[in-house]
Design an enzyme around this catalytic site. Structure first.
Site, PDB file in Angstrom:
ATOM      1  N   TYR A  50       0.844  -1.200   0.000  1.00 19.34           N
ATOM      2  CA  TYR A  50       0.000   0.000   0.000  1.00 19.34           C
ATOM      3  C   TYR A  50       0.878   1.249   0.000  1.00 19.34           C
ATOM      4  O   TYR A  50       1.814   1.342   0.778  1.00 19.34           O
ATOM      5  CB  TYR A  50      -0.923   0.034   1.222  1.00 19.34           C
ATOM      6  CG  TYR A  50      -2.374   0.008   0.788  1.00 19.34           C
ATOM      7  CD1 TYR A  50      -2.897   1.051   0.030  1.00 19.34           C
ATOM      8  CD2 TYR A  50      -3.197  -1.077   1.082  1.00 19.34           C
ATOM      9  CE1 TYR A  50      -4.203   1.004  -0.419  1.00 19.34           C
ATOM     10  CE2 TYR A  50      -4.498  -1.126   0.633  1.00 19.34           C
ATOM     11  CZ  TYR A  50      -5.002  -0.075  -0.117  1.00 19.34           C
ATOM     12  OH  TYR A  50      -6.280  -0.118  -0.570  1.00 19.34           O
ATOM     13  N   GLU A  52      -0.555   4.748  -0.572  1.00 22.73           N
ATOM     14  CA  GLU A  52      -1.400   5.940  -0.767  1.00 22.73           C
ATOM     15  C   GLU A  52      -0.576   7.209  -0.566  1.00 22.73           C
ATOM     16  O   GLU A  52       0.201   7.305   0.389  1.00 22.73           O
ATOM     17  CB  GLU A  52      -2.569   5.936   0.226  1.00 22.73           C
ATOM     18  CG  GLU A  52      -3.770   5.194  -0.312  1.00 22.73           C
ATOM     19  CD  GLU A  52      -4.964   5.283   0.615  1.00 22.73           C
ATOM     20  OE1 GLU A  52      -4.925   6.040   1.599  1.00 22.73           O
ATOM     21  OE2 GLU A  52      -5.940   4.566   0.339  1.00 22.73           O
ATOM     22  N   ASP A 196      -5.376  14.160 -25.153  1.00 22.63           N
ATOM     23  CA  ASP A 196      -5.460  12.744 -24.772  1.00 22.63           C
ATOM     24  C   ASP A 196      -4.701  11.963 -25.839  1.00 22.63           C
ATOM     25  O   ASP A 196      -5.241  11.672 -26.900  1.00 22.63           O
ATOM     26  CB  ASP A 196      -6.932  12.326 -24.699  1.00 22.63           C
ATOM     27  CG  ASP A 196      -7.100  10.865 -24.306  1.00 22.63           C
ATOM     28  OD1 ASP A 196      -6.100  10.117 -24.341  1.00 22.63           O
ATOM     29  OD2 ASP A 196      -8.238  10.474 -23.987  1.00 22.63           O
ATOM     30  N   THR A 222      -2.798   6.519 -22.061  1.00 19.48           N
ATOM     31  CA  THR A 222      -2.664   5.136 -21.600  1.00 19.48           C
ATOM     32  C   THR A 222      -1.213   4.737 -21.830  1.00 19.48           C
ATOM     33  O   THR A 222      -0.497   5.386 -22.588  1.00 19.48           O
ATOM     34  CB  THR A 222      -3.558   4.181 -22.409  1.00 19.48           C
ATOM     35  OG1 THR A 222      -3.237   4.329 -23.799  1.00 19.48           O
ATOM     36  CG2 THR A 222      -5.034   4.482 -22.201  1.00 19.48           C
ATOM     37  N   LYS A 225      -0.971   1.086 -25.269  1.00 21.64           N
ATOM     38  CA  LYS A 225      -1.286   1.058 -26.703  1.00 21.64           C
ATOM     39  C   LYS A 225       0.021   1.126 -27.505  1.00 21.64           C
ATOM     40  O   LYS A 225       0.841   0.245 -27.344  1.00 21.64           O
ATOM     41  CB  LYS A 225      -2.289   2.157 -27.017  1.00 21.64           C
ATOM     42  CG  LYS A 225      -3.614   1.903 -26.270  1.00 21.64           C
ATOM     43  CD  LYS A 225      -4.673   2.952 -26.507  1.00 21.64           C
ATOM     44  CE  LYS A 225      -5.902   2.625 -25.647  1.00 21.64           C
ATOM     45  NZ  LYS A 225      -6.928   3.676 -25.731  1.00 21.64           N
ATOM     46  N   ARG A 231      -0.917  -2.333 -18.909  1.00 22.92           N
ATOM     47  CA  ARG A 231      -2.252  -1.724 -18.947  1.00 22.92           C
ATOM     48  C   ARG A 231      -2.322  -0.665 -17.842  1.00 22.92           C
ATOM     49  O   ARG A 231      -2.224  -1.005 -16.651  1.00 22.92           O
ATOM     50  CB  ARG A 231      -3.293  -2.820 -18.722  1.00 22.92           C
ATOM     51  CG  ARG A 231      -4.723  -2.449 -19.025  1.00 22.92           C
ATOM     52  CD  ARG A 231      -5.535  -3.685 -19.348  1.00 22.92           C
ATOM     53  NE  ARG A 231      -5.120  -4.200 -20.651  1.00 22.92           N
ATOM     54  CZ  ARG A 231      -5.502  -3.683 -21.811  1.00 22.92           C
ATOM     55  NH1 ARG A 231      -6.340  -2.681 -21.850  1.00 22.92           N
ATOM     56  NH2 ARG A 231      -5.046  -4.182 -22.941  1.00 22.92           N
TER      57      ARG A 231
HETATM   58  C1  LIG Z   1      -8.031   3.959 -24.959  1.00 28.66           C
HETATM   59  C2  LIG Z   1      -8.383   5.361 -24.738  1.00 28.66           C
HETATM   60  C3  LIG Z   1      -8.821   5.810 -23.483  1.00 28.66           C
HETATM   61  C4  LIG Z   1      -9.196   4.893 -22.337  1.00 28.66           C
HETATM   62  O1  LIG Z   1      -8.268   4.027 -21.868  1.00 28.66           O
HETATM   63  P1  LIG Z   1      -8.711   2.841 -20.884  1.00 28.66           P
HETATM   64  O2  LIG Z   1      -7.399   2.400 -20.343  1.00 28.66           O
HETATM   65  O3  LIG Z   1      -9.386   1.831 -21.743  1.00 28.66           O
HETATM   66  O4  LIG Z   1      -9.602   3.382 -19.844  1.00 28.66           O
HETATM   67  C5  LIG Z   1      -9.057   7.166 -23.321  1.00 28.66           C
HETATM   68  N1  LIG Z   1      -8.901   8.013 -24.339  1.00 28.66           N
HETATM   69  C6  LIG Z   1      -8.495   7.612 -25.570  1.00 28.66           C
HETATM   70  C7  LIG Z   1      -8.350   8.618 -26.658  1.00 28.66           C
HETATM   71  C8  LIG Z   1      -8.243   6.279 -25.811  1.00 28.66           C
HETATM   72  O5  LIG Z   1      -7.897   5.885 -27.031  1.00 28.66           O
END
Ligand SMILES: *Cc1c(COP(=O)(O)O)cnc(C)c1O
Length: 410
Positions: A50, A52, A196, A222, A225, A231
């Protein structure tokens, strides 16, 4: 005792999934294969701890090594993306976006993002998501004719709507975003600029996508990807926004961070800083272009006319097949894709007129342009004959041969 000995059910299913991943071709644009090093860190003893709070300011004792790990991850992220501050604690992309919203908006505030059917993400204003339920979304679209972002139109819309925050960075857009244009629009209307970069973070780290660091007030991404890590997610920002972001993540939205995943993020950032990763990122884009060329040569229509990234969005309308049908037929042939709406789609998100494919995972397997063109030709054949069982069986064999030539883990 090992998992195999204590829980044969879960062990057996993981074994099956492993075989399945090995023997199928992944063209899902948001997927990749993390390295063994990344998975080793994810599966490590750090899951027991933990932590936090933040390094040196924890609410639990015993974090001497965990602090070092998180500081290392933060330091590597800052260097990799050239940013003033990084928060590596968000559990997922969606949670990173929740924190980003709460760092800069009050419940009920208006923000603007790309229309979801045009390629925006669920967390950019879907009515069934926190972003659409707690905040007031207004959308911009791509240009109807070019299917590319029209910055003049976005500017006009921003002036009309006066959103407090504007999001750029999407889930199904194949072209490079002009971040400077977004900065100028945000400055003109006094909006916070949120980028994003979930999809193309790996391309940015690898130097084949322009950096957003000089422009954005908040950057969410993220890590699993194109970046090819565990993840998870992170938020980056200029130093001046560091406190707002950190407070929004913890205690705003999360409790204890997943330090095992944070260690894996550190490993991923290190991998992404190597020269080989630059070669990888460049190959991802080359492969996506090769795939796009192969599709176009066979009469498929590509949304926005092609790709500058890892992602290709195909309009299946000329072939008389829906996204759902194409996805299913391809899955039977061992090719894993996902259906996707195309801009101004007349079909629902469950059926769709489009198919989204990406080159990141197959490039990790070692494929080059000619290999991915071969994959593209298989995709086209199946799309053109979705009910031909013999063809699907034959394709599956071909897919397995290709998978053997390009193993996931050596
Ligand atoms: C994949 C993605 C997310 C969300 O990611 P998760 O890990 O699935 O919650 C948010 N914004 C964009 C543009 C994405 O492609």
């Amino acid at each position: 005792m090992s998992l195999k000995q204590t829980d044969s059910a879960v062990y057996g299913l993981i074994e099956k999934e492993t075989e399945y991943q090995k023997k199928t071709l992944r063209l899902i644009a948001s997927e990749n294969y993390a390295s063994k090093a990344v998975m080793e860190a994810t599966g490590s003893i750090l899951t027991n701890k933990y932590a936090e709070g933040y390094p040196t300011k924890r609410y639990y004792a015993g974090n001497r090594y965990v602090d070092e790990i998180e500081l290392l991850a933060i330091d590597r992220a800052k260097k990799l993306f050239n940013v003033g501050h990084a928060n590596v604690q968000p559990h997922a992309g969606a949670s990173a976006n929740i924190a980003a919203f709460f760092a800069f908006l009050e419940v009920g505030d208006k923000f603007m993002g790309l229309d979801l059917a045009n390629g925006g993400h669920l967390t950019h204003g879907s009515p069934v998501n926190f972003s659409g339920k707690w905040f007031r979304p207004t959308a911009y679209t791509v240009d109807k004719k070019t299917e590319a972002l029209d910055y003049d139109a976005i500017r006009k819309r921003a002036i009309e709507e006066k959103p407090k925050l504007i999001i750029c960075g999407y889930t199904a857009y194949s072209l490079i975003i002009d971040f400077k244009a977004f900065r100028e629009i945000c400055d003109e209307v006094g909006a916070v600029m949120m980028a994003d970069i979930s999809h193309f973070a790996g391309l940015m780290a690898g130097g084949v996508y322009p950096s957003v660091a000089p422009y954005a007030d908040i950057i969410t991404t993220t890590t699993h990807k194109t970046l090819r890590g565990p993840r998870g997610a992170m938020i980056m920002c200029p130093e001046k926004n560091a406190q707002r972001i950190d407070k929004a993540v913890f205690p705003g939205m999360q409790g204890g961070p997943l330090e095992n995943v944070i260690a894996a993020k550190a490993v991923c950032f290190h991998e992404a800083a190597q020269p080989e990763f630059r070669t990888y990122a460049a190959q991802v884009v080359k492969n996506a272009k090769a795939l796009a060329d192969e599709f176009m040569a066979h009469g498929l229509r590509l949304v926005a006319g092609g790709t500058e990234t890892h992602l290709v969005l195909v309009d299946l309308t000329p072939k008389g097949i829906t996204g759902k049908e194409a996805q299913m037929a391809l899955e039977e042939a061992g090719i894993i894709t996902n259906r996707n709406t195309i801009p101004f789609d007349t079909r629902s998100p469950f059926i769709t007129s489009g198919l989204r494919v990406g080159s990141a995972a197959l490039t990790t397997r070692g494929m080059k342009e000619s290999d991915i063109r071969h994959v593209g030709s298989m995709v086209v054949k199946v799309i053109e004959n979705p009910n031909d069982s013999e063809l699907k069986l034959k394709t599956r064999k071909e897919v397995e041969e290709l998978c053997d030539r390009f193993p996931i883990y050596r």
